[in-house]
Design a protein around this motif. Structure first.
Motif, short mmCIF file in Angstrom:
data_model
loop_
_atom_site.label_atom_id
_atom_site.label_comp_id
_atom_site.label_asym_id
_atom_site.label_seq_id
_atom_site.Cartn_x
_atom_site.Cartn_y
_atom_site.Cartn_z
N ALA A 62 7.14 2.24 7.39
CA ALA A 62 6.95 3.34 6.45
C ALA A 62 8.26 4.10 6.23
O ALA A 62 8.54 4.57 5.13
CB ALA A 62 5.86 4.29 6.96
N GLY A 68 6.79 1.93 -0.46
CA GLY A 68 5.77 0.90 -0.39
C GLY A 68 6.23 -0.43 -0.93
O GLY A 68 7.12 -0.52 -1.76
N SER A 73 0.42 0.90 0.02
CA SER A 73 0.90 1.85 1.02
C SER A 73 1.56 1.09 2.18
O SER A 73 0.92 0.20 2.77
CB SER A 73 -0.27 2.67 1.56
OG SER A 73 0.03 3.20 2.83
N TYR A 75 2.32 2.01 5.19
CA TYR A 75 1.63 2.26 6.47
C TYR A 75 0.40 1.38 6.59
O TYR A 75 0.20 0.67 7.59
CB TYR A 75 1.25 3.75 6.56
CG TYR A 75 0.43 4.10 7.78
CD1 TYR A 75 1.04 4.35 9.00
CD2 TYR A 75 -0.97 4.18 7.70
CE1 TYR A 75 0.29 4.68 10.12
CE2 TYR A 75 -1.72 4.50 8.81
CZ TYR A 75 -1.09 4.75 10.01
OH TYR A 75 -1.85 5.07 11.11
N THR A 76 -0.44 1.39 5.55
CA THR A 76 -1.68 0.60 5.59
C THR A 76 -1.39 -0.89 5.55
O THR A 76 -2.07 -1.68 6.20
CB THR A 76 -2.58 0.98 4.41
OG1 THR A 76 -2.66 2.40 4.32
CG2 THR A 76 -3.97 0.41 4.58
N VAL A 144 -1.79 9.08 4.25
CA VAL A 144 -0.91 7.92 4.07
C VAL A 144 -1.71 6.62 4.01
O VAL A 144 -1.13 5.54 3.94
CB VAL A 144 0.13 7.84 5.21
CG1 VAL A 144 1.05 9.03 5.17
CG2 VAL A 144 -0.56 7.70 6.57
N SER A 145 -3.02 6.71 4.07
CA SER A 145 -3.84 5.51 3.99
C SER A 145 -5.08 5.82 3.15
O SER A 145 -5.29 6.97 2.73
CB SER A 145 -4.25 5.06 5.40
OG SER A 145 -4.91 3.81 5.34
#
Length: 269
Positions: A62, A68, A73, A75-76, A144-145
């Protein structure tokens, strides 16, 4: 008469499944006790361990790619990929010593090598899945998700990957018992498999000429399915669940035969 016979057959089947379920549950609890004990947070380490690894990898990605990748995203994207991959890595790597470390348990007739392998695989799968849910929830709370767009696809991918990992663990557990070289190779294989697994890339960003070759890797299809389940804008064009099921079924059949054959070579102390 036939109805009585059928009820009797069903009763035997249900009793047998219930007994084996109790055996596997007891073995899973023993595995947790042996690995983590009751010190500090005890059993929660089974969730904390993969959670820490997935958190570090996801946060690093991240930071490196804040906008992204592939319109998803970061993170996801990394959390989904790495959390699911850990199921394979842990199950596959720990299968190497599974039978050696549990030989004494086979003194009990109702415990089989299959039960030992299944209990260890369940511990890894439940731990990694719990870590994914907790980190996903934390990511949603801080923004963030997001919730999975197609939850059934995501759950289907996790189930398929767990099945595939378990099938391979049967093979590793059986062959490494008699051939130590197989056990020594299992860790390098799990490391080399990571970059080509699809955990950190999608088929759509690969060069076109590589896609037909990568499609032979069942892991790629699983991760494509997981991302299609997680992200609204993910493509499902490269999902081939039938192929993954066929590979997992074949590996399971081979693994069951291997586990059955190795049983006679196990010396119960």
């Amino acid at each position: 008469m036939s109805e009585q016979h059928q009820r009797h057959w069903l009763d035997i089947l249900i009793d047998g499944l219930s007994t084996q379920a109790s055996v596997v549950r007891a073995l899973a609890l023993r595995e947790l006790q042996q690995r983590y004990g009751r010190a500090n947070i005890g059993y929660l380490w089974v969730i904390a361990e993969p959670m820490m690894l997935a958190t570090v990898v996801s946060m690093l990605h991240a930071v490196v790619s804040p906008h992204g990748d592939f319109g998803m995203s970061p993170y996801t994207f990394m959390l989904t990929g790495y959390s699911i991959y850990i199921i394979f890595r842990n199950t596959f790597n720990r299968a190497e010593s599974a039978l050696h470390s549990s030989e004494a348990l086979l003194y009990h007739r109702m415990i089989t090598p299959f039960d030992i392998m299944l209990s260890k695989s369940l511990v890894e799968t439940i731990g990694c899945l719990s870590a994914l849910v907790l980190l996903q929830g934390a990511g949603i709370m801080v923004g963030v998700s997001e919730m999975p767009a197609r939850p059934l696809y995501l759950m289907g991918a996790i189930c398929l990957f767990s099945w595939y990992s378990f099938a391979l663990s049967l093979l590793v557990g059986a062959y490494s018992y008699r051939i130590p070289l197989v056990g020594r190779l299992s860790h390098p294989i799990s490391y080399f498999a990571l970059p080509v697994s699809g955990a950190f890339i999608t088929m759509s960003v690969l060069p076109a000429w590589t896609r037909p070759y990568m499609a032979w890797n069942p892991m790629m299809s699983v991760f494509e399915m997981a991302r299609y389940g997680q992200f609204t804008n993910a493509s499902g064009a490269y999902i081939n669940s039938g192929y993954v099921v066929a590979i997992a079924a074949f590996s399971s059949y081979w693994g069951l035969l291997a586990i059955r054959r190795v049983r006679k070579h196990i010396h119960v102390p």
